[in-house]
Motif scaffolding. Sequence first.
Motif, PDB file in Angstrom:
ATOM      1  N   ALA A 186       0.840  -1.210   0.000  1.00  0.00           N
ATOM      2  CA  ALA A 186       0.000   0.000   0.000  1.00  0.00           C
ATOM      3  C   ALA A 186       0.873   1.258   0.000  1.00  0.00           C
ATOM      4  O   ALA A 186       0.655   2.182  -0.789  1.00  0.00           O
ATOM      5  CB  ALA A 186      -0.915  -0.007   1.228  1.00  0.00           C
ATOM      6  N   SER A 234      -8.369 -10.035  -9.366  1.00  0.00           N
ATOM      7  CA  SER A 234      -7.009  -9.788  -8.862  1.00  0.00           C
ATOM      8  C   SER A 234      -7.005  -9.088  -7.502  1.00  0.00           C
ATOM      9  O   SER A 234      -6.201  -9.416  -6.635  1.00  0.00           O
ATOM     10  CB  SER A 234      -6.210  -8.966  -9.874  1.00  0.00           C
ATOM     11  OG  SER A 234      -6.867  -7.739 -10.125  1.00  0.00           O
ATOM     12  N   GLN A 235      -7.934  -8.115  -7.306  1.00  0.00           N
ATOM     13  CA  GLN A 235      -7.938  -7.412  -6.012  1.00  0.00           C
ATOM     14  C   GLN A 235      -8.374  -8.331  -4.875  1.00  0.00           C
ATOM     15  O   GLN A 235      -7.858  -8.241  -3.748  1.00  0.00           O
ATOM     16  CB  GLN A 235      -8.814  -6.135  -6.053  1.00  0.00           C
ATOM     17  CG  GLN A 235     -10.301  -6.344  -6.260  1.00  0.00           C
ATOM     18  CD  GLN A 235     -10.692  -6.288  -7.734  1.00  0.00           C
ATOM     19  OE1 GLN A 235      -9.913  -6.697  -8.592  1.00  0.00           O
ATOM     20  NE2 GLN A 235     -11.880  -5.790  -8.023  1.00  0.00           N
ATOM     21  N   HIS A 236      -9.293  -9.267  -5.159  1.00  0.00           N
ATOM     22  CA  HIS A 236      -9.727 -10.226  -4.136  1.00  0.00           C
ATOM     23  C   HIS A 236      -8.609 -11.225  -3.827  1.00  0.00           C
ATOM     24  O   HIS A 236      -8.411 -11.606  -2.671  1.00  0.00           O
ATOM     25  CB  HIS A 236     -10.986 -10.975  -4.600  1.00  0.00           C
ATOM     26  CG  HIS A 236     -12.190 -10.095  -4.672  1.00  0.00           C
ATOM     27  ND1 HIS A 236     -13.262 -10.352  -5.504  1.00  0.00           N
ATOM     28  CD2 HIS A 236     -12.487  -8.944  -4.020  1.00  0.00           C
ATOM     29  CE1 HIS A 236     -14.166  -9.398  -5.355  1.00  0.00           C
ATOM     30  NE2 HIS A 236     -13.720  -8.531  -4.461  1.00  0.00           N
ATOM     31  N   GLY A 239      -5.478 -10.517  -3.994  1.00  0.00           N
ATOM     32  CA  GLY A 239      -4.553  -9.749  -3.154  1.00  0.00           C
ATOM     33  C   GLY A 239      -4.990  -9.717  -1.700  1.00  0.00           C
ATOM     34  O   GLY A 239      -4.171  -9.826  -0.791  1.00  0.00           O
ATOM     35  N   PHE A 240      -6.305  -9.605  -1.475  1.00  0.00           N
ATOM     36  CA  PHE A 240      -6.845  -9.598  -0.106  1.00  0.00           C
ATOM     37  C   PHE A 240      -6.584 -10.933   0.593  1.00  0.00           C
ATOM     38  O   PHE A 240      -6.254 -10.967   1.778  1.00  0.00           O
ATOM     39  CB  PHE A 240      -8.356  -9.316  -0.115  1.00  0.00           C
ATOM     40  CG  PHE A 240      -8.698  -7.856  -0.121  1.00  0.00           C
ATOM     41  CD1 PHE A 240      -8.286  -7.035   0.926  1.00  0.00           C
ATOM     42  CD2 PHE A 240      -9.429  -7.302  -1.159  1.00  0.00           C
ATOM     43  CE1 PHE A 240      -8.599  -5.676   0.927  1.00  0.00           C
ATOM     44  CE2 PHE A 240      -9.735  -5.949  -1.168  1.00  0.00           C
ATOM     45  CZ  PHE A 240      -9.327  -5.125  -0.129  1.00  0.00           C
TER      46      PHE A 240
END
Length: 430
Positions: A159, A259-261, A263-264
């Motif tokens: 981040a 992709s964002q999920h 990453g989570f």
Amino acid sequence: MNSSMMLKKATYHLWTFTISKLISSFGSQVYSFAISFYILQATGSAKSFALNLICNVLPRTIAAPFAGYIVDKYSRKTIAITSQIATTLAIGGLLVVSVTSGLSLTAIYITSCILSLTSMLSGVAFTSSITGLVDEARIQKAMSLNQMSISFAAIASPAVGGLLYGVISMPLFLIVYMIASGVAIVLESTMNFTLFSKQKPESVEKESVWQGMKAGVSYLKLQPLLMTIIWIALLVNFLFSAFQVGYSYILIEKLKMASQHFGFTEGAFAVGMLLLSIYYSVRKEVKFPLLVAKKGILVMGAIMGGTVFPLLVTMPYNSMFAYYIILELGLGAIIMIINTPTQVMMQKQIADEFKGRVFSIVETIAMALSPLGMVIYGFLYDVFPAEWVLLLTSGLFVGVVLILARPSVIRKVHPELSVEKGLKKRAEAY
């Protein structure tokens, strides 16, 4: 120095060690994120990106056995500080190149090789010095705080790296990293690495590099407990490659997770490690570490097998996402349950004069087998169904632990366990 003064200094070490480790880990991971992003953005080449990864891994794999000898022979404080200074100078060199002629891939690769070596030397020096920096009662706390700083850096660095990369220029980014590295040097210079050390410096003085490395291997062979831990670590690392390769493959290719999920779910792993690091930093030392590690590895095998569950049973997307968040959170926690007590036991078991060599030998072999495992499992996932590869490997994983950490081995390592069980049986009889 009297005992109360030594304990005060040990408390100071706990926090300076943690802050120094947090700064260096955070800076290193933010830098890695930004440089990886820069390479992909500048070249669009996966090969250029992969070559940078190789520059991060290959030098430390080759140099690790020699690093152990150097750490055992010379001042660990000097090695830690020199490594941090070399890191600062390497980043300074890259800064000069970026300002005068613009960043080149060659300059980035050379810097990555240098940083790989300095971080490895610094890591081995610090790991080998834990018992010299803090009192025996707080070794577990020190190991937990060390892992806590690494976990926190793993959670926050993507981040922060993304934010800084979008806001500031690369030269300014490198200046910030140099300042952070400079703070770490100042903190490390105030620490006494031999406060509680029992090492005899003269024991390694007369040995050549080759003799010193042979002595490290010979020492290991005479320690059945360490050999058991190493064999378990090697085979577990090798078989765990099935999960490292298969997890991304299953979620991205087979289950088409966004992709964002994805990453989570990976972030949940670092959160699990962080939570257990905090827990271990405040709880009493684990009484039977090898037994706890055995149970933890068995649960780890079950989690590996559980990865394929959404392939076998149809699940709504949100439920599948939540399932993998819980799975990764649990895996991060379990790895800490396995690693922390085992590392504390190794810190106490290994003689000070051999710590550098033993830890570097373990790192070398583990690092050498992991890439091999990734290559083999990469091939297997292309040829066979993912669920069968992972289920069979998790079965092997469990089998290896049940054999290598069988009850007779556990009793040999923890003879007091048999006494405790006997007392419990007598108490129940009455």
